[in-house]
Design a protein around this motif. Sequence first.
Motif, mmCIF file in Angstrom:
data_model
loop_
_atom_site.group_PDB
_atom_site.id
_atom_site.type_symbol
_atom_site.label_atom_id
_atom_site.label_comp_id
_atom_site.label_asym_id
_atom_site.label_seq_id
_atom_site.Cartn_x
_atom_site.Cartn_y
_atom_site.Cartn_z
ATOM 1 N N VAL A 32 32.605 41.161 51.922
ATOM 2 C CA VAL A 32 32.741 41.604 53.315
ATOM 3 C C VAL A 32 31.657 42.617 53.671
ATOM 4 C CG1 VAL A 32 34.195 42.893 54.929
ATOM 5 C CG2 VAL A 32 35.208 41.120 53.477
ATOM 6 N N ILE A 33 31.449 43.610 52.812
ATOM 7 C CA ILE A 33 30.465 44.658 53.085
ATOM 8 C C ILE A 33 29.053 44.077 53.179
ATOM 9 C CG2 ILE A 33 29.294 46.669 52.096
ATOM 10 C CD1 ILE A 33 31.927 47.373 53.395
ATOM 11 N N ARG A 34 28.684 43.249 52.232
ATOM 12 C CA ARG A 34 27.331 42.682 52.224
ATOM 13 C C ARG A 34 27.088 41.808 53.452
ATOM 14 N NH1 ARG A 34 24.641 43.612 47.584
ATOM 15 N NH2 ARG A 34 25.813 44.082 45.685
ATOM 16 N N LYS A 35 28.058 40.986 53.793
ATOM 17 C CA LYS A 35 27.873 40.076 54.921
ATOM 18 C C LYS A 35 27.897 40.814 56.254
ATOM 19 C CE LYS A 35 29.597 35.812 52.808
ATOM 20 N NZ LYS A 35 30.650 34.762 52.844
ATOM 21 N N PHE A 36 28.840 41.740 56.420
ATOM 22 C CA PHE A 36 28.965 42.410 57.718
ATOM 23 C C PHE A 36 27.784 43.329 58.010
ATOM 24 C CE2 PHE A 36 30.478 45.733 60.622
ATOM 25 C CZ PHE A 36 30.876 44.940 61.685
ATOM 26 N N TYR A 37 27.295 44.027 56.975
ATOM 27 C CA TYR A 37 26.185 44.953 57.188
ATOM 28 C C TYR A 37 24.828 44.359 56.840
ATOM 29 C CZ TYR A 37 29.848 48.347 57.891
ATOM 30 O OH TYR A 37 30.950 49.004 58.376
ATOM 31 N N GLY A 38 24.811 43.087 56.448
ATOM 32 C CA GLY A 38 23.539 42.428 56.173
ATOM 33 C C GLY A 38 22.803 43.030 54.995
ATOM 34 N N ILE A 39 23.528 43.382 53.944
ATOM 35 C CA ILE A 39 22.924 43.980 52.758
ATOM 36 C C ILE A 39 22.639 42.882 51.739
ATOM 37 C CG2 ILE A 39 23.251 45.633 50.869
ATOM 38 C CD1 ILE A 39 25.123 47.182 52.726
ATOM 39 N N GLY A 40 21.363 42.560 51.583
ATOM 40 C CA GLY A 40 20.976 41.505 50.656
ATOM 41 C C GLY A 40 21.131 40.110 51.225
ATOM 42 N N CYS A 41 21.503 40.024 52.494
ATOM 43 C CA CYS A 41 21.674 38.733 53.158
ATOM 44 C C CYS A 41 21.667 38.975 54.665
ATOM 45 C CB CYS A 41 22.985 38.072 52.725
ATOM 46 S SG CYS A 41 24.464 38.989 53.231
ATOM 47 N N PRO A 42 21.530 37.924 55.476
ATOM 48 C CA PRO A 42 21.580 38.117 56.932
ATOM 49 C C PRO A 42 22.951 38.631 57.372
ATOM 50 C CG PRO A 42 20.652 35.977 56.372
ATOM 51 C CD PRO A 42 21.232 36.537 55.105
ATOM 52 N N ILE A 100 32.885 35.817 59.284
ATOM 53 C CA ILE A 100 33.332 36.176 57.936
ATOM 54 C C ILE A 100 34.798 35.793 57.766
ATOM 55 C CG2 ILE A 100 33.731 38.069 56.311
ATOM 56 C CD1 ILE A 100 31.421 39.556 57.641
ATOM 57 N N ALA A 101 35.595 36.101 58.786
ATOM 58 C CA ALA A 101 37.022 35.779 58.741
ATOM 59 C C ALA A 101 37.235 34.276 58.587
ATOM 60 C CB ALA A 101 37.707 36.288 60.012
ATOM 61 N N GLU A 102 36.447 33.508 59.314
ATOM 62 C CA GLU A 102 36.574 32.050 59.234
ATOM 63 C C GLU A 102 36.167 31.543 57.852
ATOM 64 O OE1 GLU A 102 34.896 28.027 61.500
ATOM 65 O OE2 GLU A 102 34.548 30.019 62.356
ATOM 66 N N ASP A 103 35.059 32.072 57.326
ATOM 67 C CA ASP A 103 34.580 31.643 56.009
ATOM 68 C C ASP A 103 35.590 31.966 54.906
ATOM 69 O OD1 ASP A 103 32.274 30.750 57.171
ATOM 70 O OD2 ASP A 103 31.055 32.481 56.584
ATOM 71 N N MET A 104 36.240 33.125 55.043
ATOM 72 C CA MET A 104 37.170 33.570 54.008
ATOM 73 C C MET A 104 38.604 33.117 54.276
ATOM 74 S SD MET A 104 35.676 37.447 53.384
ATOM 75 C CE MET A 104 36.660 37.728 51.894
ATOM 76 N N GLU A 105 38.778 32.414 55.404
ATOM 77 C CA GLU A 105 40.102 31.916 55.801
ATOM 78 C C GLU A 105 41.103 33.060 55.930
ATOM 79 O OE1 GLU A 105 41.154 28.845 53.037
ATOM 80 O OE2 GLU A 105 39.744 27.408 53.909
ATOM 81 N N LEU A 106 40.646 34.118 56.602
ATOM 82 C CA LEU A 106 41.474 35.289 56.859
ATOM 83 C C LEU A 106 41.452 35.596 58.348
ATOM 84 C CD1 LEU A 106 40.173 37.626 54.006
ATOM 85 C CD2 LEU A 106 42.363 36.423 54.025
ATOM 86 N N LYS A 107 42.414 36.381 58.808
ATOM 87 C CA LYS A 107 42.379 36.847 60.184
ATOM 88 C C LYS A 107 41.328 37.943 60.313
ATOM 89 C CE LYS A 107 47.094 35.739 61.581
ATOM 90 N NZ LYS A 107 48.357 36.257 62.162
ATOM 91 N N ASP A 135 35.767 45.556 44.635
ATOM 92 C CA ASP A 135 36.153 44.274 44.055
ATOM 93 C C ASP A 135 35.363 43.165 44.755
ATOM 94 O OD1 ASP A 135 37.509 43.382 46.444
ATOM 95 O OD2 ASP A 135 39.320 44.424 45.813
ATOM 96 N N GLU A 136 35.482 41.961 44.251
ATOM 97 C CA GLU A 136 34.639 40.857 44.715
ATOM 98 C C GLU A 136 34.788 40.598 46.213
ATOM 99 O OE1 GLU A 136 33.846 36.101 43.728
ATOM 100 O OE2 GLU A 136 35.197 37.298 42.480
ATOM 101 N N ARG A 137 36.002 40.629 46.713
ATOM 102 C CA ARG A 137 36.226 40.353 48.132
ATOM 103 C C ARG A 137 35.673 41.468 49.008
ATOM 104 N NH1 ARG A 137 42.132 38.805 50.505
ATOM 105 N NH2 ARG A 137 42.629 40.879 49.720
ATOM 106 N N GLU A 138 35.849 42.708 48.578
ATOM 107 C CA GLU A 138 35.313 43.841 49.339
ATOM 108 C C GLU A 138 33.788 43.784 49.390
ATOM 109 O OE1 GLU A 138 38.842 47.088 48.260
ATOM 110 O OE2 GLU A 138 37.038 46.925 47.024
ATOM 111 N N ARG A 139 33.159 43.463 48.255
ATOM 112 C CA ARG A 139 31.697 43.353 48.220
ATOM 113 C C ARG A 139 31.208 42.274 49.170
ATOM 114 N NH1 ARG A 139 32.160 43.984 42.560
ATOM 115 N NH2 ARG A 139 31.933 41.736 42.259
#
Length: 205
Positions: A151-161, A168-175, A145-149
Amino acid sequence: MEAKNINQLVTENLSYVKSLANRFKGKGVDFDDLVSEGYMAMTQAAQKYDTERGTQFIAYAAPFIRKAMEQAIKQQSASYGMPKDGHQQLNKKQSRPLSIDAPLGTNNKYTLLDILINKDALSEEENTYFRLISEDLKAAIETLDEREREVIRKFYGIGCPHIPMADIAEDMELKRERVRQIRDKAVRKMARQAKTKALKTLLRK
């Protein structure tokens, strides 16, 4: 610096990342998460490293690696409002994350990092092999789903730094722990969807 040189620097010094992660064990962040944070920080350091300065690479990269691990621990502790060693039992229950430096299969010397940044250093046959895995990885990501994608892309640097989990937690306003849960659930889902044996093996480590 060329991708193949970055990969060589990172691979040759991975033992330092793991030894430093060992020193931080029991501080509230899973060992594999610490290695992932350190690995990404070392990759970023390698991209900035200037060989003409005469400084040994690991001496240059060490502050980046330590800072990334300390930031992860600090964010984790702040999320729970408890001492850093208060997460030991929690960490034992957490699933292991996808490891960017794990071999793609039992008898394979290559890793996910090779797929992401080192294609130019491979032979035509190896490029075909990695292209299949890369396509499989992309297809598996699309099942999320959109949120899972995100997290995965940002944390593993897939298609982005790569972005540290704390950011990521701060950007998504999550713990931070919630982001970790989303990541682990996404990795399990991707493992079920993967078609190639190599990617299935990597995702299930």
